[in-house]
Design an enzyme around this catalytic site. Structure first.
Site, short mmCIF file in Angstrom:
data_model
loop_
_atom_site.label_atom_id
_atom_site.label_comp_id
_atom_site.label_asym_id
_atom_site.label_seq_id
_atom_site.Cartn_x
_atom_site.Cartn_y
_atom_site.Cartn_z
N LYS A 23 0.84 -1.19 0.00
CA LYS A 23 0.00 0.00 0.00
C LYS A 23 0.88 1.25 0.00
CE LYS A 23 -3.84 -2.15 2.47
NZ LYS A 23 -4.72 -2.10 3.67
N CYS A 88 -0.58 3.21 -17.73
CA CYS A 88 -0.60 1.88 -17.12
C CYS A 88 0.06 0.82 -17.98
CB CYS A 88 -2.04 1.49 -16.82
SG CYS A 88 -2.88 2.64 -15.71
N CYS A 219 -12.42 -2.55 -8.00
CA CYS A 219 -11.48 -1.55 -8.48
C CYS A 219 -10.09 -1.86 -7.92
CB CYS A 219 -11.89 -0.15 -8.03
SG CYS A 219 -13.61 0.29 -8.40
N CYS A 220 -9.07 -1.84 -8.76
CA CYS A 220 -7.73 -2.14 -8.27
C CYS A 220 -7.23 -0.99 -7.40
CB CYS A 220 -6.76 -2.39 -9.44
SG CYS A 220 -6.31 -0.92 -10.37
#
Length: 400
Positions: A23, A88, A219-220
């Site tokens: 994270k 991405c 959602c990623c």
């Protein structure tokens, strides 16, 4: 027009490395992560950094020459370092360029490394004093669907694509949710995935709505991490006694065409046609079709994108993706195992690293080194990495 490297000589993936994704705020600085992933790939290959002739470094959020900051931790060898940013699709673009350099004979051994040190929250524009390179995409979204000031733009784009599929084919909202359940089930067997706790469909559907039909668990998450691959020629591999089992058999790269903006179809706005063109080029070069592919790592930034990508990549016919999901054709025991790693939804999505993390997973799959998530007997594998703005890279790997 779609680009492929038109390989003049075979290119082998001789080493891969990936760090566990974290994270935001919980991991190391980007240069430390990038160097660690690169060393892991070099160690896996059995190659010293002194043998690397070029470095392709991919990242999105960082100042110029972050690639040098990473590579200088490996050694001051003076080799060219190319900094790559394609949203991405950055990691797979670095991979594409590395393969192109080796295939053309410009280099015998190239390191592709991707890394990202992301902040918390939804992705947002970084510069307010200059034209937004995605403005045409945003204008099209406004024309077709309008914009919700409360919802993240990416969720509006991919959620809109999901809505389009629902309107065209009657796809149910919980079909998208089942993809998130599958992602967690796969990730449970991946020690490198960020989220490994299984989910039920009820949990997915009951999580807060981000943009209908996408709930939060569809959602990623923003993530920090790094991954890398070492690519080399057959002659270099033989000379150094390297593992030549995995090679890139086909590759295609595409950007937006007129259909992205002119057809009022949000599936195409988020890359459906880019993916289809890139996949066709990759299949053609590899001499295989989607029916030959037993394992895929595809760009599941949102569950809706995974579903429409099944059709874009030819894994099922257009309009049949819901049945593909409901019949379990997208997991172990089905026709093709999609995202055995857990995908972006569960593994995480550090933008610059994602394409190379996909490469690592598929290399492990073909080598038979994927542990509890192994797809038995896989001889071909497919990678799909998408960036809005836009770029899409599709790669076919082959076990030699």
């Amino acid at each position: 027009m779609t680009s492929s490297p038109k390989a003049m000589q075979p290119v082998h993936v001789v080493g891969v490395g990936m760090l566990p994704f974290t994270k935001p705020g919980a991991g190391e600085a980007y240069d430390v992560m990038g160097a660690r992933a690169a060393r892991a790939a070099l160690d896996d290959a059995g190659v010293d950094y002194q043998s690397v002739q070029q470095v392709m470094a991919g990242y999105v959020y960082g100042d110029s020459c972050c690639g040098q900051a990473v590579s200088y931790r490996l050694g001051l060898t003076g080799v060219p370092v190319f900094n790559v940013n394609n949203n991405c699709a950055t990691g797979s673009t670095a991979l594409f360029l590395a393969r192109q350099a080796v295939a053309s004979g410009a280099a015998d051994c190239v390191l592709a490394v991707g890394f990202e040190q992301m902040g918390r929250g939804a992705i947002a524009a970084q510069w307010a004093d200059r034209p937004d390179p995605s403005q045409r995409l945003l204008d099209t979204l406004e024309q077709v669907q309008g914009r919700d000031p409360q919802a993240p733009i990416a969720a509006q784009l991919f959620g809109g694509a999901g809505r389009m599929h629902m309107q065209l084919y009657g796809t149910r909202a919980d079909t998208f949710g089942r993809i998130a359940v599958k992602a967690r089930a796969h990730a449970a067997h991946n020690p490198l995935a960020l989220f490994r706790t299984p989910l039920t469909l009820d949990e997915v559907m009951a999580s807060p709505m981000v943009f209908d039909p996408l709930t939060r668990l569809q959602c990623c998450p923003p993530t920090c991490g790094a991954a890398a691959a070492v690519l080399c020629s057959a002659a270099f591999a033989r000379r150094h006694g390297l593992d030549m089992r995995v090679r890139i058999a086909g590759q295609g790269m595409a950007t937006d065409g007129n259909s992205s903006f002119d057809e009022q179809d949000l599936r195409k706005l988020v890359g459906y046609d880019m993916a289809r063109r890139a996949a066709r080029a990759a299949y053609e070069e590899a001499g295989v079709g989607p029916e030959d592919i037993p394992v895929v790592e595809l760009h599941d930034c949102f569950t809706a994108n995974e579903l429409i990508s099944y059709e874009a990549l030819g894994l099922c016919r257009e309009g049949e993706a819901e049945g593909f999901v409901l019949d379990g054709q997208n997991t172990h025991g089905g026709r093709v195992v999609t995202n055995p790693s857990g995908g972006l939804l569960s593994k995480g999505h550090p933008l610059g690293a994602t394409g190379l993390a996909q490469c690592a997973e598929l290399t492990w799959q073909l080598r038979g080194e994927a542990g509890g998530r192994q797809v038995p007997g896989a001889r071909h594998a497919l990678q799909h990495n998408l960036g809005l703005g836009g770029a899409c890279v599709v790669t076919v790997y082959e076990l030699g």
